[in-house]
Enzyme design. Structure first.
Site, short mmCIF file in Angstrom:
data_model
loop_
_atom_site.label_atom_id
_atom_site.label_comp_id
_atom_site.label_asym_id
_atom_site.label_seq_id
_atom_site.Cartn_x
_atom_site.Cartn_y
_atom_site.Cartn_z
N LYS A 181 25.56 94.03 115.32
CA LYS A 181 24.61 93.14 116.01
C LYS A 181 23.33 93.88 116.38
O LYS A 181 22.24 93.33 116.32
CB LYS A 181 25.25 92.64 117.31
CG LYS A 181 25.88 91.29 117.19
CD LYS A 181 26.36 90.80 118.52
CE LYS A 181 25.50 89.70 119.07
NZ LYS A 181 26.08 89.09 120.28
N ASP A 230 14.92 83.83 126.00
CA ASP A 230 15.74 82.63 125.93
C ASP A 230 16.35 82.60 124.53
O ASP A 230 15.66 82.91 123.55
CB ASP A 230 14.89 81.37 126.17
CG ASP A 230 15.78 80.19 126.55
OD1 ASP A 230 16.78 80.40 127.27
OD2 ASP A 230 15.49 79.06 126.13
N ASP A 268 29.85 84.38 119.24
CA ASP A 268 30.11 85.43 118.24
C ASP A 268 31.42 85.22 117.46
O ASP A 268 31.45 85.47 116.25
CB ASP A 268 30.10 86.82 118.88
CG ASP A 268 28.68 87.28 119.22
OD1 ASP A 268 27.73 86.73 118.64
OD2 ASP A 268 28.54 88.18 120.06
P1 IMP Z 1 20.31 82.55 127.65
O1 IMP Z 1 19.47 83.08 126.55
O2 IMP Z 1 20.72 83.62 128.62
O3 IMP Z 1 19.70 81.33 128.27
O4 IMP Z 1 21.73 82.05 127.05
C1 IMP Z 1 21.88 81.61 125.77
C2 IMP Z 1 23.31 81.22 125.38
O5 IMP Z 1 23.30 81.20 123.94
C3 IMP Z 1 24.40 82.21 125.75
O6 IMP Z 1 25.07 81.84 126.92
C4 IMP Z 1 25.37 82.10 124.55
O7 IMP Z 1 26.21 80.99 124.71
C5 IMP Z 1 24.44 81.79 123.41
N1 IMP Z 1 24.04 83.05 122.73
C6 IMP Z 1 22.81 83.64 122.74
N2 IMP Z 1 22.81 84.78 122.04
C7 IMP Z 1 24.07 84.93 121.59
C8 IMP Z 1 24.71 85.96 120.82
O8 IMP Z 1 24.12 86.99 120.44
N3 IMP Z 1 26.01 85.77 120.56
C9 IMP Z 1 26.71 84.67 120.97
N4 IMP Z 1 26.18 83.71 121.71
C10 IMP Z 1 24.86 83.83 122.02
#
Ligand code: IMP
Length: 193
Positions: free
Chosen positions: A173, A69, A152
């Site tokens: 990254k 998450d 990002d």
């Molecule tokens: P989940 O971890 O799949 O529940 O989603 C987390 C949300 O956080 C993503 O849809 C992005 O909007 C944001 N997010 C998480 N990691 C990144 C990253 O490495 N870059 C940009 N946005 C991120």
């Protein structure tokens, strides 16, 4: 040993495949194991939600499961979007969600932010092991770049010399991100377990 990735996201599944197969795991998606459930993310921490995601799949497959998450916390916005990063303010597109943050920060001096990634490795006995990576930075004045995803284009990490993450090569990254840090902790643990 088999490990099931608790996610429906193909990008995530293939990333974890690349990491875990060299460590001797046979990697499957939850769909491949007929465990295509979607846990309700009702916890109030990244750790809690990662465990809920893993547990839902573990209850079906009863073998090792991996989930994660992640999200963005912006200091001056009370650490929002945080747990709600993927659905911030109910906005449909990533661009709308980025703009909401830029607007929220208009006139504010403090632009500090951090990405958080929490990985849960649930072992064959259903015991969760958590690995948390944090990536500090600031929110840019405007979106820039097309690499990566989500936030990002508006995130400038402390290691980036003023460039947004989306305007740097993907390899950046892979070395510095919140996810890269959590993955390094996970692989260290798995190698020694
Ligand atoms: P989940 O971890 O799949 O529940 O989603 C987390 C949300 O956080 C993503 O849809 C992005 O909007 C944001 N997010 C998480 N990691 C990144 C990253 O490495 N870059 C940009 N946005 C991120």
């Amino acid at each position: 040993m088999e490990i099931i990735i608790a996610s429906g996201n193909r990008g995530k599944i293939s990333e974890y495949k690349n990491i875990l197969e060299p460590l001797g795991f046979e990697v499957f998606s939850q769909k491949e194991k007929n465990a295509d459930v979607e846990a309700e993310e009702t916890a109030d921490t990244f750790e809690g939600n990662a465990v809920l995601k893993a547990q839902a799949v573990y209850d079906i497959v009863h073998c090792c499961v991996l989930s994660d998450d992640s999200g963005l916390e912006v200091e001056a916005l009370n650490n929002e979007p945080g747990l709600y990063s993927a659905r911030y303010k109910g906005l449909k597109t990533e661009e709308e969600r980025r703009n909401a943050i830029l607007q929220g920060l208009e006139g504010k001096e403090n632009r500090n932010a951090r990405f958080v990634c929490c990985i849960c490795f649930m072992d064959e006995n259903g015991e969760p092991h958590l690995f948390k990576g944090i990536w500090k930075g600031v929110i840019a004045e405007k979106a820039e770049g097309t690499n990566g995803f989500g936030y990002d284009p508006i995130f400038i990490s402390e290691d980036a010399d003023g460039h947004t993450t989306a305007s740097l090569p993907i390899s950046f990254k892979e070395t510095y991100s919140h996810r890269a840090k959590a993955v390094r902790m996970l692989t260290e643990y798995l190698k020694n377990r």
